[in-house]
Every structure is written in C-alpha cells, then in structure tokens.
Motif scaffolding. Structure first.
Motif, PDB file in Angstrom:
ATOM      1  N   UNK A  25      41.705  69.899  77.552  1.00  0.00           N
ATOM      2  CA  UNK A  25      40.687  69.177  78.518  1.00  0.00           C
ATOM      3  C   UNK A  25      39.750  68.160  77.653  1.00  0.00           C
ATOM      4  N   UNK A  26      39.608  67.110  78.134  1.00  0.00           N
ATOM      5  CA  UNK A  26      38.873  66.213  77.328  1.00  0.00           C
ATOM      6  C   UNK A  26      37.491  66.329  77.641  1.00  0.00           C
ATOM      7  N   UNK A  27      37.098  67.358  76.924  1.00  0.00           N
ATOM      8  CA  UNK A  27      35.504  67.854  76.836  1.00  0.00           C
ATOM      9  C   UNK A  27      34.664  66.632  76.215  1.00  0.00           C
ATOM     10  N   UNK A  28      33.622  66.377  76.865  1.00  0.00           N
ATOM     11  CA  UNK A  28      32.556  65.430  76.235  1.00  0.00           C
ATOM     12  C   UNK A  28      31.667  65.980  75.439  1.00  0.00           C
ATOM     13  N   UNK A  29      31.406  65.412  74.254  1.00  0.00           N
ATOM     14  CA  UNK A  29      30.841  65.788  73.309  1.00  0.00           C
ATOM     15  C   UNK A  29      29.558  64.946  72.861  1.00  0.00           C
ATOM     16  N   UNK A  30      28.526  65.347  72.389  1.00  0.00           N
ATOM     17  CA  UNK A  30      27.510  64.621  71.751  1.00  0.00           C
ATOM     18  C   UNK A  30      27.384  65.034  70.292  1.00  0.00           C
ATOM     19  N   UNK A  31      26.883  63.992  69.348  1.00  0.00           N
ATOM     20  CA  UNK A  31      26.969  64.228  68.131  1.00  0.00           C
ATOM     21  C   UNK A  31      25.947  63.493  67.000  1.00  0.00           C
ATOM     22  N   UNK A  32      25.747  63.803  65.847  1.00  0.00           N
ATOM     23  CA  UNK A  32      24.886  63.051  64.899  1.00  0.00           C
ATOM     24  C   UNK A  32      25.325  63.306  63.557  1.00  0.00           C
ATOM     25  N   UNK A  33      25.633  62.019  62.772  1.00  0.00           N
ATOM     26  CA  UNK A  33      25.971  62.172  61.743  1.00  0.00           C
ATOM     27  C   UNK A  33      25.183  62.224  60.339  1.00  0.00           C
ATOM     28  N   UNK A  34      25.300  63.034  59.322  1.00  0.00           N
ATOM     29  CA  UNK A  34      24.351  63.034  58.221  1.00  0.00           C
ATOM     30  C   UNK A  34      25.392  62.654  56.860  1.00  0.00           C
ATOM     31  N   UNK A  35      25.344  61.620  56.169  1.00  0.00           N
ATOM     32  CA  UNK A  35      26.289  61.309  54.936  1.00  0.00           C
ATOM     33  C   UNK A  35      26.083  62.489  54.084  1.00  0.00           C
ATOM     34  N   UNK A  36      27.082  62.617  53.048  1.00  0.00           N
ATOM     35  CA  UNK A  36      27.049  63.699  52.227  1.00  0.00           C
ATOM     36  C   UNK A  36      26.574  62.925  50.853  1.00  0.00           C
ATOM     37  N   UNK A  37      26.140  63.657  50.082  1.00  0.00           N
ATOM     38  CA  UNK A  37      25.536  62.779  48.698  1.00  0.00           C
ATOM     39  C   UNK A  37      27.010  62.127  47.990  1.00  0.00           C
ATOM     40  N   UNK A  38      26.598  61.100  47.352  1.00  0.00           N
ATOM     41  CA  UNK A  38      27.677  60.366  46.285  1.00  0.00           C
ATOM     42  C   UNK A  38      28.919  59.980  47.156  1.00  0.00           C
TER      43      UNK A  38
END
Length: 336
Positions: free
Chosen positions: A82-95
């Motif tokens: 099933x094409x479940x909808x999602x919300x997200x937020x990204x945090x870059x990793x160091x270096x």
C-alpha cells in the motif's frame, strides 16, 4: 564522534520511524517501526528513491537536493502498495556522511495503524500520535456506547408504542390502533372491508363462571380470529366483547360471507374452563369502503358496520349481515 551505530541505537528509542541514508542516497539503517511497514524488504543497501517517491518539494532529484531540504517538511509515499503517505524531516549528518530522515504518518495515522497492526510500542513515547489514538479510541467507545443507548431507547420507544396500540388481555390491536389504521387506509384510498363482531351470551359466562372465565374466553376468541384472518388484516378488540376486523384489499362479498360464517362457526364451539364448558356465539356486521363513491370518515364506516351488526342481532344470534342503505331505519324499528 558518535558513530552511525550509536546514533541508530538512540534513534530506535526516540524516533522509531527513521531512515539513515549515506551521501550517495543508499539506506544504511531504518527504525523498527519503519521496518515493520515492509518486513520482507531488505532495507540496507537500497536506494532511498527506489523505496520512496517524494512528492514535495518537487525540485528534489538527487541526494544532494534532498540534503538541501534540511528543516523543510517532506511529503512522500511508498512506491509499492500500500502506498502509505508519510511526512518527514531531514537532518544532515556531520562531515557530509549523509542524513537521518525522521518520518511520521501525519493525518493518515489511523489508516496506518489499521493496515499495519501498529501499537503504542511502535511510536515514540512522547509522540502526540499516541494521545490522538487514545482520543480516537475513547471517541469510538463513546460513539458505540451512544449507539447502543440509542438502540435501547429506540427499542423502548417501539415497545412503548406497541404497548399503546395493544390490548393487554388478548394481544390484539386496541381501539387506538384501529383508529390509526383506518385513518391511514382511508387517506390512502385503499379498498378494505370492515366487520364489527360482538359476542353473544358472553355476559352469562361472566355472571355464572366469573371474570377469570370471561378473560379466558376472550383470549380464546382472539386466537380464533387471528387464525381465521390473514397477516395483512387487522383484528382489534374495541370494547369488552366487541371486535373490529379490517380486511385489506378485500371486496368480494362471497369471500367475506365465508369468513364471517367460519368465524361464527368456530366461536360456537364450547370452550373448556375449570372443568366446565363456556358457550358463546357471535354476531357480525360488515361494510365496504368501495361502497363510498366520495370521501368518507372512519366514524361513518364504523357506524355502518355497527348498524349492520345490530341488524344481524335482530335477525337472531349467530348471524352476519352486510350494511345496506336505509338499514338504520330497520334497526330503529327493531329497537321499538
């Protein structure tokens, strides 16, 4: 410096729907809840964009574009069903090691809980989703309780209405029910025959054997009338030993006469009570709605059947008569 493994252990506890993606866009690790959504998928080593389709922001085409969305809300869904909808937020990793993307269901959480059989253990302990789920469950429980209460109230209302239209001794319809049915038939322009039936010698039963015997006789009479009529007909007790029968869509005089004769014959059979036999008979008078070319009232047709009944009694007990115009004068003459 914290390793990805150490970071993942912490993330498993506080945001169990995360994905750690390296600088080339390959998934390194996912949280336990995200893994539960696709238990057969080998997550590690899969390209993030092969698993998810990003709908917003639209400009994202590469891992570099994705990292540049840091802090913005992501809208995405699984590519497979099933094409479940999602919300997200990204945090870059160091270096420049990649990024960690924290995901949630947003407003589709109820469907997700249902589709994937999720529990509170699949969410962060501080996730407001849990409180929302509890509120939804509480609301569902309250609505179900309200529905059950409404059903009980509706049942009680129906029972009360039924009781208001039922003769308690015989279980037949009462006068109020008869009035209601007559008004409905007349206003609807339906054809019907109306028979007024009165028991003969019933007073003698009450006087000699008591009212308990009289009640038993009335209950027996009610059973006979129900057995002799159709389910679509109405049998009502409108007085002590008076009954009205309404035959829907019936205007065949020969058939009505046959019904009357059968009723009278059945009611002449002695009724056992307390070691003794109760002997009664019945007289009946009938009129038809079809005999009225214009408008008429329930009172008028009831009066016609009553006149026909008295004519039957005047002709001798255990008789049946149809109403005829001018019959009122004959009945008055009999009274004198």
């Amino acid at each position: 410096m914290m390793t990805n493994e150490q970071l993942a252990v912490i993330a498993d506890q506080i945001c169990p729907m995360y994905a750690i993606v390296d600088a080339k866009g390959y998934i390194q690790r996912v949280g336990p809840t995200l893994r539960k959504l696709r238990p057969d998928l080998k997550w590690e080593g899969r390209r993030f964009f092969r698993v998810f389709d990003l709908s917003r922001p639209r400009r994202v085409r590469s891992m570099a574009d994705l990292v540049n969305t840091a802090g913005s809300k992501l809208h995405l869904h699984f590519r497979d069903t099933p094409q479940t909808s999602l919300k997200g937020v990204l945090v870059p990793l160091p270096q420049g090691q990649g990024a960690i993307i924290n995901l949630s269901f947003g407003i589709s959480v109820l469907e997700a809980v249902r589709d994937y059989d999720l529990t509170s253990a699949d969410f962060s302990p501080t996730d407001l989703t849990i409180e929302m789920l509890y509120l939804v469950e509480a609301k569902s429980a309250a609505m179900e309780a309200s529905r059950q209460l409404n059903l009980r109230l509706q049942g009680a209302k129906i029972a009360a209405e039924e009781q208001a239209f039922t003769d308690t001794l015989t279980g037949l319809k009462n006068r109020r029910a008869m009035d209601h049915i007559l008004d409905r038939l007349i206003s609807g322009g339906r054809d019907f025959a109306l028979m007024h039936l009165d028991l003969d010698y019933f007073k003698q039963v009450n006087d000699t054997l008591g009212h308990a015997a009289g009640d038993a006789v009335l209950q027996h009479v009610a059973r006979v009338m129900v057995e002799c009529t159709r389910q679509s007909d109405t049998v009502a007790r409108v007085g002590g030993d008076e009954f009205v029968l309404i035959f829907n869509d019936l205007r065949d005089l020969r058939q009505i006469e046959g019904l009357a004769r059968r009723l009278i014959s059945e009611l002449e059979v002695p009724i056992p009570y307390g070691g003794k036999m109760c002997k009664i008979s019945a007289s009946a008078g009938t009129t038809l709605s079809a005999w009225h070319s214009g408008t008429f009232t329930a009172a008028e047709i009831l009066n016609e059947s009553d006149v026909a009944l008295y004519a039957a009694k005047g002709s001798g007990r255990a008789q049946h008569c149809f109403y005829e115009k001018g019959m009122e004068n004959k009945v008055l003459a009999l009274d004198h």
